[in-house]
Design a protein around this motif. Structure first.
Motif, mmCIF file in Angstrom:
data_model
loop_
_atom_site.group_PDB
_atom_site.id
_atom_site.type_symbol
_atom_site.label_atom_id
_atom_site.label_comp_id
_atom_site.label_asym_id
_atom_site.label_seq_id
_atom_site.Cartn_x
_atom_site.Cartn_y
_atom_site.Cartn_z
ATOM 1 N N ASN A 1 -111.939 -6.638 -21.508
ATOM 2 C CA ASN A 1 -111.797 -6.413 -22.948
ATOM 3 C C ASN A 1 -110.655 -7.244 -23.524
ATOM 4 O O ASN A 1 -110.759 -7.826 -24.612
ATOM 5 C CB ASN A 1 -111.562 -4.932 -23.217
ATOM 6 N N GLU A 2 -109.554 -7.330 -22.772
ATOM 7 C CA GLU A 2 -108.413 -8.163 -23.187
ATOM 8 C C GLU A 2 -108.832 -9.630 -23.278
ATOM 9 O O GLU A 2 -108.492 -10.327 -24.247
ATOM 10 C CB GLU A 2 -107.273 -8.018 -22.183
ATOM 11 N N ARG B 1 -111.816 -10.770 -23.761
ATOM 12 C CA ARG B 1 -112.736 -10.934 -24.896
ATOM 13 C C ARG B 1 -111.958 -11.101 -26.198
ATOM 14 O O ARG B 1 -112.243 -12.007 -26.991
ATOM 15 C CB ARG B 1 -113.676 -9.715 -24.998
ATOM 16 N N HIS B 2 -110.986 -10.229 -26.421
ATOM 17 C CA HIS B 2 -110.208 -10.284 -27.657
ATOM 18 C C HIS B 2 -109.397 -11.572 -27.757
ATOM 19 O O HIS B 2 -109.111 -12.044 -28.868
ATOM 20 C CB HIS B 2 -109.293 -9.070 -27.755
ATOM 21 N N ALA B 3 -109.038 -12.136 -26.614
ATOM 22 C CA ALA B 3 -108.286 -13.391 -26.605
ATOM 23 C C ALA B 3 -109.193 -14.612 -26.748
ATOM 24 O O ALA B 3 -108.706 -15.751 -26.776
ATOM 25 C CB ALA B 3 -107.471 -13.505 -25.318
ATOM 26 N N GLY B 4 -110.496 -14.384 -26.831
ATOM 27 C CA GLY B 4 -111.434 -15.488 -27.017
ATOM 28 C C GLY B 4 -111.713 -16.296 -25.772
ATOM 29 O O GLY B 4 -112.230 -17.411 -25.856
ATOM 30 N N ARG C 1 -117.089 -14.060 -23.302
ATOM 31 C CA ARG C 1 -118.005 -13.210 -24.044
ATOM 32 C C ARG C 1 -118.870 -12.490 -23.012
ATOM 33 O O ARG C 1 -119.297 -13.098 -22.018
ATOM 34 C CB ARG C 1 -118.889 -14.030 -24.979
#
Length: 230
Positions: A200-201, A203-206, A209
Motif C-alpha cells: 500500500n505504501e 502504491r501511494h508512492a507511485g 500498481r
C-alpha cells in the motif's frame, strides 16, 4: 495446453546447457501436465525416483513448519528443475512444489538421470552449480531476514521478480506471476498484514500498481533505491 516455445531463460538450468546436452536430456523423459494447485511433489514423501523439468507454467516451493504454518521458499518456471534434491540423495522430499497455473513438464527417472550425468560431465557440473545457487539464495534470504526490514526485503523481491518474470506493460513492467499477497510475503519473509501495508505504501508512492494477483512496477529505480540505500 500449448507449451511455450522460444529461447530458454538464461538463468535456468536448461538455459545453461548446450543444445546437444539439452536435447539429449529432454528426450529421456515423459511429458506430463499438472493443473492449477496440483502438487508435483509433497514435503516428507519418499523419493519416487523422478525429477521434473518445467517446460511451461509456474510452480511455488513451500515448506510446512512445526507450528503448522506454510512458508513460500521460491518460484520455479520454464527451464528449472524440480525434485532433484531427493533424487540425488535418496532422502524424502524436502518441500512441496505446487502448480500455480497449468504446468507442463518432463518427468525423468533416477536411472536415466544418473546415466546422463555420468556420460555428460559438463552437464553434471552445471546441475551441481544450479543446486549450489539454490542453496546460496536460501542462505541470503535468511541473512536478509535478520539484517533488513520488511520494506527493503519486499522492494528487493519486486526488483528480482521484474528481472526474472517481467513483461512490458503500457506504463510499466508487469510481473507475470499469479501470486497472492501471502505468497509474495512468504518469498520476502514477511507476514501477510505487513506485506499488505508495504505494498500500500509503494502504491501511494507511485512505484507500483496492483490488482488481483497482478503487480505492475511503475518505478523500478525507486524500488532499487529502497534496498540499495540511495
Amino acid at each position: 495446453m500449448a507449451e511455450r516455445s522460444g529461447p530458454w531463460p538464461k538463468r535456468s538450468l536448461i538455459g545453461t546447457l548446450t543444445e546437444q546436452e539439452r536435447e539429449e536430456l529432454l528426450k529421456l523423459g515423459t511429458k506430463v501436465e499438472f493443473p492449477h494447485k496440483a502438487a508435483l511433489v509433497r514435503q516428507g514423501d519418499p523419493d519416487n525416483g523422478a525429477l521434473y523439468i518445467l517446460l511451461d507454467g509456474y510452480t511455488k516451493v513451500t515448506v510446512d513448519t512445526a507450528d503448522g504454518n506454510q512458508t513460500v521458499l521460491a518460484i520455479r518456471s520454464r527451464g528449472d528443475l524440480v525434485g532433484e534434491f531427493a533424487l540425488l540423495d535418496g532422502g524424502p522430499r524436502t518441500a512441496t512444489v505446487t502448480a500455480i497455473n497449468t504446468v507442463v513438464a518432463i518427468r525423468i527417472g533416477r536411472s536415466a538421470v544418473n546415466a546422463y550425468l555420468a556420460d555428460h560431465p559438463d552437464a553434471h557440473a552445471k546441475v551441481t552449480a544450479s543446486l549450489l545457487a539454490k542453496m546460496r539464495t536460501s542462505t541470503e534470504r535468511r541473512v536478509e531476514a535478520r539484517a533488513w526490514g520488511a520494506r527493503e526485503r519486499i522492494a528487493r523481491l519486486l526488483c528480482e521478480l521484474v528481472e526474472q518474470y517481467g513483461e512490458p506493460g503500457d506504463d510499466g513492467v508487469v510481473i507475470a506471476l499469479p501470486l497472492s499477497q501471502f505468497e509474495l510475503g512468504g518469498l520476502a519473509g514477511a507476514g501477510e498484514a505487513t506485506t499488505e501495508r508495504v505494498l500500500n505504501e509503494f502504491r501511494h508512492a507511485g512505484m507500483i500498481r496492483t490488482s488481483w494477483r497482478r503487480i505492475t512496477v511503475l518505478d523500478a529505480a525507486k524500488l532499487r533505491g529502497l534496498w540499495r540505500g540511495y
